[in-house]
Motif scaffolding. Structure first.
Motif, PDB file in Angstrom:
ATOM      1  N   SER A 219     -57.130  12.778  32.609  1.00 53.35           N
ATOM      2  CA  SER A 219     -56.460  11.632  31.985  1.00 53.35           C
ATOM      3  C   SER A 219     -54.986  11.909  31.706  1.00 53.35           C
ATOM      4  O   SER A 219     -54.208  10.987  31.449  1.00 53.35           O
ATOM      5  CB  SER A 219     -57.169  11.249  30.680  1.00 53.35           C
ATOM      6  OG  SER A 219     -56.998  12.250  29.697  1.00 53.35           O
ATOM      7  N   LYS A 220     -54.590  13.188  31.760  1.00 53.58           N
ATOM      8  CA  LYS A 220     -53.186  13.540  31.514  1.00 53.58           C
ATOM      9  C   LYS A 220     -52.326  13.345  32.760  1.00 53.58           C
ATOM     10  O   LYS A 220     -51.102  13.404  32.678  1.00 53.58           O
ATOM     11  CB  LYS A 220     -53.098  14.994  31.045  1.00 53.58           C
ATOM     12  CG  LYS A 220     -53.775  15.250  29.705  1.00 53.58           C
ATOM     13  CD  LYS A 220     -53.649  16.720  29.295  1.00 53.58           C
ATOM     14  CE  LYS A 220     -54.331  16.962  27.946  1.00 53.58           C
ATOM     15  NZ  LYS A 220     -54.229  18.378  27.534  1.00 53.58           N
ATOM     16  N   ASN A 221     -52.976  13.140  33.911  1.00 51.36           N
ATOM     17  CA  ASN A 221     -52.214  12.917  35.145  1.00 51.36           C
ATOM     18  C   ASN A 221     -51.475  11.589  35.073  1.00 51.36           C
ATOM     19  O   ASN A 221     -51.956  10.621  34.483  1.00 51.36           O
ATOM     20  CB  ASN A 221     -53.147  12.894  36.362  1.00 51.36           C
ATOM     21  CG  ASN A 221     -53.684  14.272  36.690  1.00 51.36           C
ATOM     22  OD1 ASN A 221     -53.058  15.270  36.371  1.00 51.36           O
ATOM     23  ND2 ASN A 221     -54.844  14.313  37.322  1.00 51.36           N
ATOM     24  N   THR A 222     -50.323  11.528  35.679  1.00 49.67           N
ATOM     25  CA  THR A 222     -49.534  10.306  35.731  1.00 49.67           C
ATOM     26  C   THR A 222     -49.288   9.920  37.185  1.00 49.67           C
ATOM     27  O   THR A 222     -48.920  10.774  37.997  1.00 49.67           O
ATOM     28  CB  THR A 222     -48.176  10.500  35.020  1.00 49.67           C
ATOM     29  OG1 THR A 222     -48.409  10.940  33.683  1.00 49.67           O
ATOM     30  CG2 THR A 222     -47.389   9.194  34.989  1.00 49.67           C
ATOM     31  N   ASP A 223     -49.514   8.662  37.524  1.00 45.44           N
ATOM     32  CA  ASP A 223     -49.281   8.185  38.881  1.00 45.44           C
ATOM     33  C   ASP A 223     -47.819   7.794  39.061  1.00 45.44           C
ATOM     34  O   ASP A 223     -47.264   7.040  38.256  1.00 45.44           O
ATOM     35  CB  ASP A 223     -50.166   6.970  39.186  1.00 45.44           C
ATOM     36  CG  ASP A 223     -51.627   7.358  39.330  1.00 45.44           C
ATOM     37  OD1 ASP A 223     -51.875   8.509  39.700  1.00 45.44           O
ATOM     38  OD2 ASP A 223     -52.505   6.513  39.080  1.00 45.44           O
ATOM     39  N   TYR A 224     -47.211   8.297  40.120  1.00 51.53           N
ATOM     40  CA  TYR A 224     -45.837   7.938  40.445  1.00 51.53           C
ATOM     41  C   TYR A 224     -45.788   7.397  41.881  1.00 51.53           C
ATOM     42  O   TYR A 224     -46.630   7.722  42.710  1.00 51.53           O
ATOM     43  CB  TYR A 224     -44.911   9.156  40.360  1.00 51.53           C
ATOM     44  CG  TYR A 224     -44.700   9.679  38.958  1.00 51.53           C
ATOM     45  CD1 TYR A 224     -43.757   9.086  38.116  1.00 51.53           C
ATOM     46  CD2 TYR A 224     -45.430  10.765  38.466  1.00 51.53           C
ATOM     47  CE1 TYR A 224     -43.556   9.554  36.820  1.00 51.53           C
ATOM     48  CE2 TYR A 224     -45.237  11.242  37.186  1.00 51.53           C
ATOM     49  CZ  TYR A 224     -44.288  10.638  36.366  1.00 51.53           C
ATOM     50  OH  TYR A 224     -44.101  11.096  35.097  1.00 51.53           O
TER      51      TYR A 224
END
Length: 320
Positions: free
Chosen positions: A68-73
């Motif tokens: 959940s700490k991943n961020t989509d770019y």
């Protein structure tokens, strides 16, 4: 499932096995074995600070928490990398096909039939798209696949080229920059001279042995290289095309243009960008190179009962 059961599923060494192995090597404990094997000067004096093992439920929750700490770019890498839309039917029935979830190692054919079938299907698709009779079961990425082609061509120079010391490999200025970088590194160790230029106007001589073209080019241009390749062949130049496999669904195949080899990345067929790769590459060529093609080739055979069975037909080196 408690912690002990969960750990035992993933670490299969049980107490009886451990004691049997210790007895075999002639020690009474793991500690004694380590003290006899590793010099005390390089060993830690204290135990590692490792937390208690988690149960399966706790581990899954912990994994979700980390994910959940991943961020989509949005990726703007371009130059051979493309965003993909993966149809659910393809994802579920091909990429997630349970019948292909067998052991990875292809040379253990008796337990890897599902894996071998997936690789055979991959080879078949590549042959259909590129027009060549031979394809391997993938390489690392497009750049290293192109480097492998350059090396394969170098080893397959004509007798006259070898006698004359032909060592120049031409790269079109339409080739992707990351591919050029890898080729330069590979060439240095083989004493191959890289020459970059316009494939239409460059003047070739007997010091060249191979050519790399991009199809379509890095700027998106689509060129028919048939006439160019005819001219290259008059000089005994071997030709490899770095291709976009999605474009090959519609475009003229590398084989029909007279090329000797085709390479590229399979990322176009539904693999996420993943910070730029690597993604499995494809490598196909004329049958003349069957003893020199890098990697492994999966073939159809039969088992002891006469039934259809898959096995590794050719392996030029260990890469599993």
């Amino acid at each position: 499932m408690n912690t002990e059961q969960f750990v035992s599923r993933h670490i299969s060494l049980n107490e009886a096995d451990k004691q049997a192995m210790l007895e075999k090597v002639g020690v009474s404990s793991i500690e004694e074995l380590i003290s006899q094997t590793i010099p005390s000067s390089i060993r830690l004096e204290n135990d590692l600070n490792i937390s208690e093992a988690l149960s399966e439920y706790q581990m899954l929750n912990h994994s979700k928490e980390l994910a959940s700490k991943n961020t989509d770019y949005t990726s703007y890498i371009g130059f051979g990398y493309h965003n993909t839309l993966l149809p659910s039917a393809i994802q579920r029935n091909i990429f997630e096909n349970p019948s292909w979830y067998t052991a990875y190692t292809p040379y253990q054919a008796e337990i890897a039939q599902g894996r071998l079938e997936a690789l055979l299907n991959y080879q078949t698709v590549v042959c259909d798209l590129t027009g060549f009779a031979l394809a391997n079961a993938s390489l690392l990425d497009e750049s290293t696949a192109a480097a492998e082609a350059m090396h394969m061509f170098f080893n397959n120079r004509t007798k006259d080229q070898k006698k004359a010391g032909a060592n120049k490999f031409f790269i079109s200025d339409l080739v992707l920059p990351q591919t050029v970088s890898v080729l330069k590194t590979k060439a240095e160790g083989l004493e191959i001279e890289i020459v970059i230029g316009d494939h239409k106007t460059h003047e070739f001589d007997g010091s060249y042995y191979g050519v790399l073209l991009q199809y379509p080019g890095k700027n998106g241009i689509v060129l028919d290289y048939t006439e160019d390749i005819v001219e290259y062949k008059k000089l005994d130049l071997q030709v490899v095309l770095a291709c976009d496999p999605m474009a090959l669904v519609k475009l003229k195949s590398p084989a029909s243009m007279g090329a000797d080899c085709a390479v590229g990345t399979s990322q176009r067929f539904g693999i996420p960008l993943g910070y730029g790769g690597p993604h499995a590459a494809f490598f196909s060529c004329r049958e003349d190179y069957k003893r020199d093609i890098p990697g492994r080739i999966i073939g159809v055979s039969q088992d002891m009962y006469g039934k259809r069975a898959l096995r590794m037909a050719l392996q030029t080196r260990e890469q599993h």
